[in-house]
Design an enzyme around this catalytic site. Structure first.
Site, PDB file in Angstrom:
ATOM      1  N   ASP A 322       0.823  -1.217   0.000  1.00  0.00           N
ATOM      2  CA  ASP A 322       0.000   0.000   0.000  1.00  0.00           C
ATOM      3  C   ASP A 322       0.857   1.267   0.000  1.00  0.00           C
ATOM      4  O   ASP A 322       2.025   1.249   0.380  1.00  0.00           O
ATOM      5  CB  ASP A 322      -0.921   0.020   1.219  1.00  0.00           C
ATOM      6  N   GLU A 323       0.253   2.343  -0.439  1.00  0.00           N
ATOM      7  CA  GLU A 323       0.790   3.697  -0.309  1.00  0.00           C
ATOM      8  C   GLU A 323       2.265   3.839  -0.673  1.00  0.00           C
ATOM      9  O   GLU A 323       3.055   4.350   0.113  1.00  0.00           O
ATOM     10  CB  GLU A 323       0.604   4.195   1.141  1.00  0.00           C
ATOM     11  N   VAL A 324       2.635   3.408  -1.862  1.00  0.00           N
ATOM     12  CA  VAL A 324       4.024   3.595  -2.268  1.00  0.00           C
ATOM     13  C   VAL A 324       4.183   5.010  -2.826  1.00  0.00           C
ATOM     14  O   VAL A 324       3.473   5.414  -3.741  1.00  0.00           O
ATOM     15  CB  VAL A 324       4.427   2.556  -3.333  1.00  0.00           C
TER      16      VAL A 324
END
Lengths: 529, 536
Positions: A322-324
């Site tokens: 997630d959320e790279v």
């Protein structure tokens, strides 16, 4: 559907009549009557049926019997005076447990059957289940059926219950990176999960903030990445203890090692693993996500996940994703060169996909399945068809309901978490909104709906540690538990409020620091130590 | 306020010069509201909360060894070993600093380092060992930490208590186990005299133990008033000697009551920590639970000319109401030693009064017209007079002022409505009434994230008014109402969020740096976590 509607109205009527209002989560089918049986703590026992596949020596049930005995009567059950007065009601002095399939030493899995039936009438007091996991669920229900008169006598009413979960994956996420949670907090949480019939402990072990998992292949990860390598770590022994404690309660441990983002704490222990960020033409001294351009990265991941695959027995691992944040990758000339070489153009999603795919191949080779956060799907990473996608974003890129439709129409199995971020606190009875979520309320075919394997309540740790974990979790997480266990039609708020308020008092009685839902009191309040 | 004595301090050692400066600062600071910008030492290792008026430290470390350190009375102190408040505080702070273990008497392994072996306490004036703290209690102190003997000087025991807390915050335990403190000179006094926490034991009952824990935590944050909102609509846990039926019938259950002994325990425990207990018996609204144990005290509501079977606020038209209240408040005035009683007076719903023919008749007779505010004022005035007659003073919620009640001079008004509260402060102080601020500090209203910064950034005196008006702001209270709070979640909801309010009310107006506050508050939280669980 007509049949189940009829059933439901029956069960509602039954519930309002008797003591069964104490049940949480509500069973699929229940019939109770005013007829009651006395239970005498000094003589009551749990027994294996002669033809049960599980017998004395079955660790899961032997221990459960002991646990529920203590929960019901206290560890000093024999203090209760032997009854000398005439018995006006008939007595039940045992619950007979009959398990059909053997298997006391296994781990629960996504496919475990948790069905059970509970029959308490003049002839018998029987708990029948396919597996030991079902027996555990039935024991919990049985413990909630027993009540105590003001004079102190224990009773159980004549009852018929036929029960099974609506979804097979009913999870709770704890985050031990933003704040370290002492082992006892985790074990206590597993107990309360069992009271709520949760069956997956999603352990978000590490993140940017700290790396408390003690790796034996890379001990520097913890030495350099934990808050305090002497105290704020989970040793191999700790992890074993959590897994076994969970197993005994029919709970799977789903370990998450989130990459390539959320990995700052990995950096100090594994030089070269994270991408150096650049400011202009010079390294800025800060680091970004895992460096996907180096072979070393994948060699490290191979070795590391081999360890993880061995340590955690569950078939599934959670690989995060997630959320790279692409900013750092964008700034780094080596990454830019790698992008060119691979022909990714300016599309950093392709770079992310490249990393994830390579990682998934590594983990697949170890014979593991995996769960990932929705970004992996959103960014069109090619994943194995049996990948489980966990939906956590409420609004962006699309509303979670829409995302559920998208994920399942692509043929993937889905887990829902978006509306169940319990760390997002607000004033008032916020459990109601959580309770009213219907996981299948999206447009899609029955085949799509069948791909929703359940959901998870998430307690992220930015503002949570052992000082406030328990009251923030309970009884609010119970609302998620019932949504995932009980029939879809069990959604009446008044009915839920009565039972949940009662259940919270029962949690207090069991020593759980569960916070109030509204004004009122419990006979036994929480006592500070 | 008389302030003699500090001049007599003897200051041997390195810090004499610093200390002399400190004396100047304390004298300035003690003229309340004239305080200067605090002198925060450049040293970043300070973790004091709330920040003192002046704190100067040197890099020089003093070593303490648990087996060779003690608190004692200076020969010139007006207080001695017979002063129970101090003896108990010495024991408490020894345990907070060194843990609860027994230490061997000669575990002194820091032989050649500069040692700190004693904190000598000197009370300059009548110590007030056997008194209750009051709104005028002197909490100022002067703390000089140097080897081998540190000195804590205060006019009264109340200042000693505040100084001991500060002293304990100066001591740091290294991972090696060694205890050190930097050489320091601290001069301190509060900005506001009324620094309170409101707890609500009616919506949910709080066990006595939970209240005592809260008092401990209040002392860590230099709060000095426990506002005990003891009864309300939901339950009446206060066990009255005169009217035992009130709690017999009005409490949640017979185990959800505060006996006279419980109340005494709380009051005394608070006194030992320099904390006043301000009881609130809110009326005429918020009284549903009173009706169960006291016949006819509530107004019967009517529905189309018939009593509907429900009840409203206290019935203000009956003589029996006032003779009941007079007896009840007489008891309360005795049980709670504080000079103030909180009379509530908030959120009175007039619908029931409007429906009741006898009330309407009474209104006509009194010439109140349709103004039910006048009826409420009539009621409040009677109760206010009872309190005055007992030689006590009253605090009321802001509605009582809004409703233009002819308020007895000296009545304190508590402002709780958040909307335009600074305007309200201006109005009420312009009318000459002292005020307590709660409006921005309803801690039960939770939200996600770092909401403490909002509480911290409030400036209580940020309203247009004369210096005289500002003088009338006697302080504030953080309120943790009980609709969703009981013993299970009280502590984590209160702390450290209430600490933000604690510093706002204690420290100088200019102490507003959020970054520095975050750093200190984080440490302070760890300290509180450590104190709550006896270290092993």
């Amino acid at each position: 559907m007509a049949g189940s509607t009829l059933r439901f109205s029956l069960l509602l009527a039954a519930a309002f009549a008797g003591r069964a209002t104490a049940l949480w989560p509500w069973p699929q089918y229940i019939q109770t009557s005013e007829l009651r049986y006395t239970i005498f703590p000094h003589s009551f026992q749990f027994q294996y049926h002669l033809s049960s596949a599980a017998q004395v020596g079955c660790s899961v049930l032997d221990e459960a019997f002991q646990r529920y005995r203590d929960l019901l009567f206290g560890s000093a059950a024999f203090r209760f005076p032997h009854p000398i007065e005439k018995r006006h009601t008939s007595e039940k002095n045992s619950l007979v447990v009959l398990v059909v399939t053997p298997g006391c030493d296994q781990f629960p899995s996504l496919g475990s059957v948790e069905n059970y039936t509970l029959t308490i009438n003049d002839e018998q007091c029987l708990l029948l289940s396919e597996t030991v996991w079902g027996a555990l669920r039935g024991l919990e229900t049985f413990s909630q059926l027993i009540w105590r008169s003001p004079e102190g006598t224990f009773y159980v009413n004549k009852t018929d219950i036929e029960d099974f979960p609506r979804f097979p994956h009913r999870g709770l996420l704890l985050d031990t990176s933003r704040h370290y949670l002492p082992l006892s907090s985790i074990l206590d949480t597993l107990d309360v999960m069992a009271y709520n019939k949760f069956n997956v402990f999603h352990w978000h072990l590490v993140d940017d903030s700290s790396f408390p998992y003690e790796s034996f292949t890379f001990p520097d990860l913890t030495k350099k990445g934990s808050y305090n390598p002497a105290t704020h770590i989970y040793t191999a022994q700790d992890v074993k203890e959590v897994i076994e404690y969970a197993r005994l309660r029919g709970i799977r441990v789903l370990a998450e090692f989130d990459t390539p983002g959320h990995t700052l704490s990995w950096g100090p222990g594994v030089p070269g693993l994270l991408t150096p960020c650049y400011s202009g033409s010079h390294p800025s001294g800060t680091f970004g996500p895992v460096n996907p351009a180096l072979n070393n990265t994948y060699e490290f991941m191979s070795t590391f996940f081999l360890e993880i695959s061995t340590v955690f027995p569950d078939f599934y691992l959670h690989l995060g994703g997630d959320e790279v944040d692409f900013t750092c990758w964008k700034s780094n000339p080596d990454i830019q060169a790698f992008m060119k070489k691979k022909g990714f153009g300016d599309d950093f999603k392709k770079l992310e996909s490249f990393y994830i795919q390579t990682l998934l191949d590594i983990v697949s080779a170890y014979g593991k399945g995996y769960v990932v956060w929705q970004e992996v799907f959103d960014n069109k990473v090619k994943v194995r068809p049996d990948t489980i996608i966990q939906v956590w974003r409420e609004e962006i890129p699309v509303k979670y309901v829409k995302e559920m439709a998208l994920v399942t129409s692509a043929g993937f199995r889905a887990l829902l978490s978006a509306p169940w971020y319990l760390n997002h606190i607000t004033y008032g009875p916020d459990w109601k909104e959580i309770y009213l979520v219907e996981p299948l309320a999206f447009e899609g075919s029955p085949e799509q709906k069948a791909l929703v394997i359940g959901g998870e309540a998430c307690m992220w740790g930015e503002y949570v540690d052992s000082t406030n974990l328990v009251p923030r979790l309970w009884p609010k997480a119970g609302a998620v538990a019932e949504r995932l266990w009980s029939n879809k039609m069990v959604s009446n708020l008044d009915f839920a409020f009565k039972r949940l308020a009662h259940f919270r008092c029962e949690l207090l009685r069991r020593g759980v620091q569960a916070q109030p839902l509204s004004v009122g009191y419990c006979d036994m309040e929480f006592e500070q130590t | 306020m008389e302030q003699r004595g500090f001049g007599r301090l003897r200051l041997p050692g390195l810090l004499a010069l610093l200390a002399a400066l400190g004396v100047l600062v304390v004298q300035a600071a003690l003229e309340r509201r004239k305080a200067q910008t605090p002198r925060i030492s450049a040293s970043r290792n300070q973790n004091l909360w709330p920040l003192p008026v002046s704190a100067m430290t040197t890099p020089r470390l003093l070593y303490l060894s648990p087996g060779n350190f003690f608190f004692g009375h200076s020969p010139s102190s007006k207080a001695g070993p017979s002063c129970a408040i101090l003896q108990e505080a010495f024991r408490r702070y020894y345990a907070y600093i060194f843990g609860f273990d027994k230490w061997p008497l000669d575990s002194d392994n820091v032989a050649r380092k500069m040692k700190l072996q004693k904190l000598e306490v000197s009370v300059i004036m009548d110590p007030e060992c056997d008194s209750f703290p009051s709104i005028t209690s002197d909490e100022s102190y002067n703390l000089l930490v140097q080897g081998p003997v540190a000195t804590l000087t205060a006019n009264r025991v109340w200042g000693v208590l505040r100084g001991l807390e500060t002293f304990s915050q100066l001591i740091y335990q290294h991972s090696s186990g060694t205890f050190t403190a930097n050489e320091s000179n601290i001069v301190d006094s509060p900005r506001f005299p009324h620094r309170g926490i409101l707890i609500d034991t009616s919506r949910h009952f709080l066990p006595v133990k939970t209240i005592l824990k809260t008092l401990d935590a209040m002392a860590f944050n230099k709060f000095n008033v426990l506002h005990w909102h003891i009864v309300d609509d939901q339950s009446f846990p206060y066990q009255s000697i005169t009217f035992p039926e009130l709690s017999n019938k009005g409490s949640y259950s017979l185990s959800h009551v505060y006996t006279p002994n419980d109340v005494h325990t709380v009051v005394e425990y608070a006194r030992f920590r320099g904390i006043r207990v301000l009881p609130e018996f809110d009326s005429p609204g918020h009284t549903a639970s009173w009706g169960k144990g006291q016949k006819d005290v509530l107004t019967p509501c009517y529905h189309s000319r018939e009593p509907s079977g429900t009840f409203g606020p206290i019935n203000p038209i009956l003589n029996s109401t006032y003779s009941f209240l007079s007896k009840l408040f007489k008891e309360i005035g005795t049980v709670f030693p504080d000079e103030f009683i909180h009379l509530g007076g908030d959120e009175v719903d007039f619908n029931c009064w409007k429906s009741n023919p006898a009330v309407l008749h009474f209104m006509r007779n009194k010439g109140f017209g349709k103004k039910f505010e006048k009826l409420q004022s009539f009621y409040m005035q009677k109760v206010l007079d009872m309190i005055s007659a007992m030689k006590k003073r009253s605090i009321v919620w802001q509605e009582v002022y809004d409703d233009e009640g002819k308020l007895t001079p000296g009545t304190v008004v508590q402002v709780w409505k958040k909307d335009k509260f600074h305007m309200k402060l201006r109005k009420i102080t312009a009318a000459g009434f002292p005020v307590i601020i709660s409006a921005p500090w309803y801690l039960d209203l939770i939200s996600y994230g770092e909401d403490w910064t909002g509480y911290y950034s409030v400036e209580p005196l940020n309203f247009a008014g004369t210096p005289k008006q500002k003088q009338l702001v006697i302080g504030g209270e953080a309120c943790i109402w009980g609709e969703y709070v009981d013993a299970t979640n009280l502590t984590p909801r209160l702390w450290p969020r209430a600490s933000a309010v604690g510093e706002r009310l204690w420290s100088h107006q200019d102490v507003t740096d959020l970054g520095d506050a975050y750093r200190r508050l984080t440490r302070h939280r760890c300290r509180m976590v450590g104190k709550q669980t006896p270290s092993r």
